[in-house]
Design an enzyme around this catalytic site. Structure first.
Site, PDB file in Angstrom:
ATOM      1  N   ASP A 186       2.198  -3.656  -7.404  1.00 32.25           N
ATOM      2  CA  ASP A 186       2.358  -3.370  -8.837  1.00 32.25           C
ATOM      3  C   ASP A 186       1.539  -4.292  -9.735  1.00 32.25           C
ATOM      4  OD1 ASP A 186       4.135  -1.455  -8.012  1.00 32.25           O
ATOM      5  OD2 ASP A 186       5.819  -2.158  -9.215  1.00 32.25           O
ATOM      6  N   HIS A 220       7.710  -0.655   3.845  1.00 30.97           N
ATOM      7  CA  HIS A 220       7.917   0.549   3.033  1.00 30.97           C
ATOM      8  C   HIS A 220       7.277   1.798   3.629  1.00 30.97           C
ATOM      9  CE1 HIS A 220       8.609   2.118  -1.340  1.00 30.97           C
ATOM     10  NE2 HIS A 220       9.497   2.569  -0.457  1.00 30.97           N
ATOM     11  N   CYS A 277       3.876   3.160  -4.082  1.00 33.56           N
ATOM     12  CA  CYS A 277       3.864   2.270  -2.917  1.00 33.56           C
ATOM     13  C   CYS A 277       3.579   2.936  -1.579  1.00 33.56           C
ATOM     14  CB  CYS A 277       5.206   1.543  -2.823  1.00 33.56           C
ATOM     15  SG  CYS A 277       5.578   0.497  -4.235  1.00 33.56           S
TER      16      CYS A 277
END
Length: 574
Positions: free
Chosen positions: A59, A152, A96
């Site tokens: 981010d 993730h 992501c």
């Protein structure tokens, strides 16, 4: 004609304050190194496969690095980029999981079934097991492979874990975001669990250590215990600078004059991460790796503007297909680069790292079929032309269809209600709902959240479903040419049709209650058996009896507040 209004705009929000000068080699708070790592480097050698360090931040906005004129101090990243090659035509994905999946597989989302949203903690989903990953190819080439940081990419089965997908070791989190100190993660009210893992075990003993520090220290330990005579690949996926906005006080103090509280905390996190990168570079030199190393730095998506990030002067933010969501910060630093200290405008996409790094490692690419990435090392190292001429940003058939899109608007060949985006040469096309579309200057004003609205806002376009931009001439996407150049629109729609024919079905299963951390001792982790069809036993077992090690999540209410706030903002976007 588009009408632009300047709303609550202040020149103060555009000023770049510059970063304070400080000693590049001053001992930091992240690690303590005894020897001088800046000793004169030996001449580059190509006799052995290089050590590869891939650093991915989370981010970090396009504007949020010193050499893009930011008011945030990033002296390490600035120096590494200045001495290497800056990638100023570099693209990533808007969120992501998609960026990470494309890095690890070298394939577009439409070719892995991950074209919609992210992998949520309770979904029985992960990176497809039939995909040969980047670390697996490097293992084949004789590399030791290590991952530190945020995964993730799914974990519902043990086969999905990093240690089963090509990494010899792993220290990090499996889900999308955790507390930087407690490693708690809440996926809804009362669905909270601990998420820090060492290999395939829960790392309860590491709780309380700030993740940016912890991850940099782990990289140093890996380098200290390995021989520089043997090739090594380390994937460092920092949690920073994703929310929650948490940083040690000494870093926040440096930005005490910054009026915007969120921006202040965010800036502190960026600078802390920058210092962690300094210590990783230090360790590479100390332990004898640097002279035969390649350091790649990349962001994973655009910055989240209501959480302190800035993508100025680009349009949009994280989660959108405007340039602010998909144009990333990227650079390569290496003694092995032939033409250093320059800026490259070669078109590069995050899928390109797979074939580029495997080729650098002298791995076997002949048995890899269907990659969407290209080997761009000649473009990076020698300044040659990039082999890439187009990028499919994505086609997401499940995203909310645009109200005013239709097959008719797509010349009868494409339903423009579908969210999609593609770049071919200098042209970029968007269809459907591309996401929040404003230009948001750096949030340097005092009011919060009032300073969110110091932005330039596009006042028309509410009934549109097709946009066309010449990105080379108009990188800020201010001049929509879709009506002036219908020929180009039709041509790019045909490319979308071509890609869509190659897409596999979307993998986005419903959430499974078996994933609740209370059934796993209070931690997030695999819950499905190796036999995917096997019935789950113990579904009615008391949560209390399975929760002896459960850690209380202290931030669930705050996470819930920001999710609701984000939903409200997205519903009001233009």
């Amino acid at each position: 004609m588009a009408v632009y209004a300047l709303t609550g705009f202040s020149l103060v929000s555009l000023l770049s304050f510059g970063y304070l000068s400080w000693d590049w080699m001053k001992p930091s708070l992240v690690a303590d190194v005894a020897t001088d790592p800046m000793e004169k480097s030996l001449p580059p050698t190509f006799t052995r496969p290089p050590h590869i360090i891939f650093i991915l931040t989370d981010d970090q906005g396009y504007h949020d690095i010193g050499y893009h004129g930011s008011d945030i101090q990033t002296p390490t990243l600035d120096r590494l980029a200045a001495e290497g090659v800056k990638l100023e035509n570099y693209y990533i994905q808007p969120i992501c999981t998609p960026s990470r999946s494309q890095l690890i597989t070298g394939r577009y989302q439409i070719h892995t079934g991950l074209q919609h949203s992210i992998i949520r903690p309770r979904q029985p989903n992960c990176l497809p097991l039939d995909q040969v990953t980047l670390p697996q190819k490097l293992q084949e080439a004789g590399y030791s492979t290590h991952m530190v940081g945020k995964w993730h990419l799914g974990f519902y089965k043990k086969e999905c874990l990093p240690t089963r997908r090509g990494f010899d070791t792993f220290l990090g989190s499996l889900t999308g975001n955790v507390d930087y100190y407690t490693y708690d993660n809440c996926d809804g009210p009362d669905v909270c669990g601990y998420d820090l893992h060492e290999g395939e075990d829960v790392a309860w003993d590491q709780s309380g250590k700030y993740s940016t520090f912890l991850y940099a220290q782990r990289v140093s330990k890996i380098l200290a215990s390995h021989s520089p005579k043997e090739p090594i690949f380390i994937y460092v996926a920092f949690q920073a600078v994703h929310t929650p906005l948490q940083s040690p006080k000494e870093y926040i103090y440096r930005y005490r004059s910054m009026g915007n509280v969120a921006r202040r905390k965010y800036a502190a996190m960026v600078t802390c991460m920058d210092e962690a990168v300094k210590n990783i570079t230090w360790a590479l030199k100390k332990y004898g790796y640097y002279d035969n190393s390649v350091i790649v730095f990349s962001t994973d998506n655009g910055g989240q503007t209501f959480s302190g990030g800035s993508n100025w002067p680009l349009r949009g933010r994280k989660g959108t297909y405007w340039e602010g969501g998909v144009r990333g910060i990227g650079f390569v630093h290496s003694p092995l680069i032939k033409r250093k200290r320059r800026t490259s405008w070669a078109l590069v996409h995050i899928t390109d790292w797979y074939p580029t790094l495997v080729s650098l490692a002298r791995g076997n690419m002949s048995n890899v079929q269907g990659l969407d990435g290209y080997d761009v090392w000649p473009a990076i190292s020698e300044g040659k032309e990039s082999p890439r001429t187009e990028i499919l940003h994505n086609i997401d058939p499940l995203y909310n269809h645009a109200k005013y899109g239709s097959l008719e608007d797509g010349f009868g060949i494409w339903n423009t209600a579908v969210q999609a985006s593609i770049r071919v040469g200098e042209w970029k096309l968007l269809t459907g709902d591309p996401g929040y579309s404003d230009w948001i200057p750096p949030q340097t004003l005092t009011n919060f959240p009032g300073s969110w609205w110091n932005l330039e806002r596009l006042t028309d376009g509410l009934r549109k479903s097709v946009w066309l931009f010449n990105i080379t001439a108009d990188p800020y996407e201010r001049y929509d040419l879709s009506e002036q150049r219908p020929d180009v629109v039709r041509s790019l729609l045909m490319r979308l049709v071509h890609y869509n024919r190659t897409a596999i079905p979307v993998r986005y299963p419903a959430e499974n209650p078996r994933a609740h951390p209370d059934f796993n001792g209070g931690a997030w982790g695999p819950w499905a058996s190796e036999d995917d069809g096997e019935e789950w036993e113990g579904g009615r077992e008391s949560l209390k009896s399975r929760n002896k090690k459960k850690k209380k999540c202290k931030i669930c209410k705050l996470r819930s507040f920001f999710r609701k706030l984000n939903t409200r903002l997205m519903s009001n976007r233009i």
